[in-house]
Scaffold this active site. Structure first.
Site, PDB file in Angstrom:
ATOM      1  N   SER A 159     -62.703 -39.467  65.490  1.00 35.71           N
ATOM      2  CA  SER A 159     -63.232 -40.658  64.842  1.00 35.71           C
ATOM      3  C   SER A 159     -63.970 -40.295  63.549  1.00 35.71           C
ATOM      4  O   SER A 159     -63.366 -39.747  62.641  1.00 35.71           O
ATOM      5  CB  SER A 159     -64.103 -41.423  65.850  1.00 35.71           C
ATOM      6  N   ASP A 201     -55.793 -49.877  68.275  1.00 38.58           N
ATOM      7  CA  ASP A 201     -57.158 -49.472  67.939  1.00 38.58           C
ATOM      8  C   ASP A 201     -57.776 -50.530  67.025  1.00 38.58           C
ATOM      9  O   ASP A 201     -57.300 -50.747  65.908  1.00 38.58           O
ATOM     10  CB  ASP A 201     -57.090 -48.102  67.228  1.00 38.58           C
ATOM     11  N   HIS A 238     -59.272 -46.980  70.692  1.00 40.56           N
ATOM     12  CA  HIS A 238     -59.985 -45.929  69.955  1.00 40.56           C
ATOM     13  C   HIS A 238     -60.357 -44.756  70.870  1.00 40.56           C
ATOM     14  O   HIS A 238     -60.589 -43.650  70.392  1.00 40.56           O
ATOM     15  CB  HIS A 238     -61.242 -46.507  69.297  1.00 40.56           C
TER      16      HIS A 238
HETATM   17  C1  MLT Z   1     -66.124 -44.646  63.302  1.00 42.58           C
HETATM   18  O1  MLT Z   1     -66.738 -43.605  63.378  1.00 42.58           O
HETATM   19  O2  MLT Z   1     -66.525 -45.687  63.798  1.00 42.58           O
HETATM   20  C2  MLT Z   1     -64.822 -44.688  62.607  1.00 42.58           C
HETATM   21  O3  MLT Z   1     -64.000 -43.633  62.894  1.00 42.58           O
HETATM   22  C3  MLT Z   1     -64.871 -44.849  61.160  1.00 42.58           C
HETATM   23  C4  MLT Z   1     -65.993 -44.183  60.428  1.00 42.58           C
HETATM   24  O4  MLT Z   1     -65.915 -42.987  60.080  1.00 42.58           O
HETATM   25  O5  MLT Z   1     -66.942 -44.893  60.178  1.00 42.58           O
END
Ligand code: MLT
Length: 205
Positions: A107, A158, A189
């Site tokens: 993420s 996602d 996600h």
């Molecule tokens: C998150 O961390 O929520 C997403 O992957 C996007 C981000 O880097 O903000």
């Protein structure tokens, strides 16, 4: 010696001939989150795992965002350079070649691993990006990623990652010469067993 910029967890290698991993956690995580996954994927590997320096209401991140899915390129660029400088200094301290590092990012950590490849490819080698999206719409400079391998592993359902982003990110990295594989799963996600098998297959490839 100057103090390193990031708090981090380090585990030396316990087996010979395994490439070290650079672990980059997701929003709200810390330097311990990806250790179990890395141990499953690369038993015996040295693990270098920094904690993101940005706090979003107490949640650790590697760069600030203006809102969910809304990013400031200047902030991302600055934080990417800060992390790259940390990785190079920590690698020297622990006697690792930064370009032998395989980044394993989830993420927000996958996103900063991608921007390291885009902006500071000398700070890492290859990368496993779990649930990344495009946060810096800038192709890697031609030739800067020649010989690098990248796995992008995303969920088809996602709500955080726009549906066209995995392929768009792949093309930003291919512009630099990287060999990029995109694996899509029936997932959101959160990680699913398919991410582990995609990463295992990619590591074996
Ligand atoms: C998150 O961390 O929520 C997403 O992957 C996007 C981000 O880097 O903000």
């Amino acid at each position: 010696m100057t103090a390193l910029s990031h708090a981090y967890h380090f585990e030396p290698a316990t087996g010979p001939g395994v490439r070290p991993m650079l672990l980059l956690h997701g929003t709200g995580g810390n330097e311990h989150d990806l250790v179990p996954l890395a141990r499953r994927l690369a038993p015996g590997a040295a693990l270098l795992s920094p904690r993101g320096r940005v706090s979003e209401s107490g949640a650790n991140r590697f760069f600030a965002r203006l809102a969910e899915g809304v990013f400031d390129p200047a902030e991302i660029t600055r934080r990417t350079h800060e992390l790259a400088d940390f990785v190079i200094a920590a690698a020297a301290k622990h006697d690792l070649d930064p370009q032998s590092l395989i980044a394993l990012g989830f993420s927000n950590g996958a996103n900063v691993a991608a921007t390291l490849l885009q902006l500071r490819p000398e700070a890492l080698g290859d990368a496993i990006l779990l649930r990344p999206m495009v946060v810096l719409d800038q192709p890697a400079a031609a030739g800067t990623l020649t010989g690098r391998r990248v796995l992008i592993s995303n969920g088809r359902h996602d709500p955080i990652v726009p549906v066209d982003h995995p392929e768009k990110l792949a093309n930003l990295l291919r512009a630099g010469g990287a060999e990029v594989k995109v694996a899509l799963h029936e997932a959101s996600h959160g990680l699913v067993p398919g991410d582990l098998s995609a990463a295992n297959d990619w590591l074996a490839g």
